[in-house]
Write a protein that holds these residues in place. Structure first.
Motif, PDB file in Angstrom:
ATOM      1  N   ARG A  50      14.806  16.048  25.341  1.00  0.00           N
ATOM      2  CA  ARG A  50      15.158  17.164  24.166  1.00  0.00           C
ATOM      3  C   ARG A  50      17.151  16.378  24.090  1.00  0.00           C
ATOM      4  O   ARG A  50      17.134  16.402  24.706  1.00  0.00           O
ATOM      5  N   ALA A  51      16.932  17.298  22.594  1.00  0.00           N
ATOM      6  CA  ALA A  51      18.428  16.603  21.650  1.00  0.00           C
ATOM      7  C   ALA A  51      19.102  18.038  22.052  1.00  0.00           C
ATOM      8  O   ALA A  51      18.998  18.849  22.160  1.00  0.00           O
ATOM      9  N   VAL A  52      20.600  17.530  22.297  1.00  0.00           N
ATOM     10  CA  VAL A  52      21.693  18.455  22.571  1.00  0.00           C
ATOM     11  C   VAL A  52      22.608  18.927  21.804  1.00  0.00           C
ATOM     12  O   VAL A  52      22.523  17.668  21.796  1.00  0.00           O
ATOM     13  N   ALA A  53      23.297  19.679  21.012  1.00  0.00           N
ATOM     14  CA  ALA A  53      24.154  19.233  20.202  1.00  0.00           C
ATOM     15  C   ALA A  53      25.817  19.378  21.246  1.00  0.00           C
ATOM     16  O   ALA A  53      25.406  20.742  22.732  1.00  0.00           O
TER      17      ALA A  53
ATOM     18  N   ALA B 277      20.380  15.668  11.376  1.00  0.00           N
ATOM     19  CA  ALA B 277      19.679  15.436  10.295  1.00  0.00           C
ATOM     20  C   ALA B 277      20.281  16.526   9.042  1.00  0.00           C
ATOM     21  O   ALA B 277      20.873  16.803   8.325  1.00  0.00           O
ATOM     22  N   SER B 278      19.976  17.909  10.038  1.00  0.00           N
ATOM     23  CA  SER B 278      20.302  18.983   9.272  1.00  0.00           C
ATOM     24  C   SER B 278      22.125  19.826   8.839  1.00  0.00           C
ATOM     25  O   SER B 278      21.843  20.282   7.515  1.00  0.00           O
ATOM     26  N   ASP B 279      22.311  19.194   9.553  1.00  0.00           N
ATOM     27  CA  ASP B 279      24.101  19.360   9.719  1.00  0.00           C
ATOM     28  C   ASP B 279      24.995  18.617   9.849  1.00  0.00           C
ATOM     29  O   ASP B 279      24.809  17.974  11.278  1.00  0.00           O
ATOM     30  N   ARG B 280      25.529  18.269   9.031  1.00  0.00           N
ATOM     31  CA  ARG B 280      26.282  16.450   9.437  1.00  0.00           C
ATOM     32  C   ARG B 280      27.732  16.554  10.408  1.00  0.00           C
ATOM     33  O   ARG B 280      28.340  15.322  10.734  1.00  0.00           O
ATOM     34  N   ARG B 281      27.888  18.039  10.572  1.00  0.00           N
ATOM     35  CA  ARG B 281      29.094  18.245  11.257  1.00  0.00           C
ATOM     36  C   ARG B 281      28.598  18.118  12.496  1.00  0.00           C
ATOM     37  O   ARG B 281      29.777  17.996  14.022  1.00  0.00           O
TER      38      ARG B 281
END
Lengths: 139, 139
Positions: free
Chosen positions: B50-53, B87-91
DNA sequence: TATTGTTATACTCTATAACTATA
DNA sequence: TATAGTTATAGAGTATAACAATA
């Protein structure tokens, strides 16, 4: 490898989740009292009217004695605890809550122990059962 | 001021005691894995696959974003997690466990969730009841 | 302009090692 | 000699404020 009942492991896992979430919520309670989480832990261990040696505190916190020196320095500087040489062994320093420290501790315990509303999902009888089972495991 | 059953408060107090004692035992588990308690908390939150910001992690840890940067720096340097721009929001930087991190996490969970022997004081039926009541309060 | 994450800074927490005072 | 606590030092955890990159 201990042999536990089939539900012990999942019950324990829930309690571990709780502990880790508490790890995230304690700082907020601490900040409200202008204390650090570690200082809250010390205050919680110092029951009013009971004297505790610094070494005992280090054991209870499972940390090095040198660390306790710094924690106690800061709590003492803020007037929350007192540090006195023991009469029977002058190497030992004995800690007690000041009146102000006792008030801070009472506030802390009040904040920490107001149960989450989710307890309301249980009936009075279920709450009593939960208490009895937890007491047998944790006490 | 919520109205709880008469046993909710004492049950909750037992759970808080448990959390604070866990606060003392987590460092030992962490040291065994050559990690800090905070790093264990991060690893526990990063489920395999699972990827987590980073911002999500800061929320879950209830700490400042600047703190997460340092925690992630050290875990990444040890090869336990990977940090990639989204990929969707490079911030946004997205964190995932490396294979090595997943192994460390599995070991951590195993250490954390082996129930104390005191659970043996309860019968299988009692353990099941305890699990059900805890699940209703904590989930 | 607003948001995500980083950097700079300062303070607390923590352990190790060397030290002091007392036993 | 052994023990309780302190000091010196170093690294990790934490928050605030200023900043860069992206939206």
């Amino acid at each position: 490898m201990t042999h536990q009942g089939p539900h012990a492991c999942r019950a324990w896992r829930l309690l571990v989740e709780l502990s880790l979430s508490q790890r995230a919520s304690l700082p907020a309670v601490a900040a409200e009292l202008d204390l650090s989480p570690a200082q809250c832990h010390v205050l919680h261990l110092l029951e009013p009217g009971r004297a505790v040696a610094m070494g005992e505190l280090a054991s209870a916190l499972a940390c090095d004695a040198s660390n306790v020196t710094g924690l106690v320095d800061r709590l003492e500087a803020r007037g929350l605890i007192s540090r006195q040489p023991s009469a029977s062994d002058r190497r030992v320093k004995v800690l007690t809550l000041t009146p102000r420290g006792a008030r801070a501790r009472a506030l802390l315990v009040e904040r920490l122990t107001s149960p989450p509303v989710a307890f309301g999902r249980l009936s009075a009888a279920e709450q009593r059962t939960l208490l009895e089972l937890l007491a047998r495991v944790l006490e």
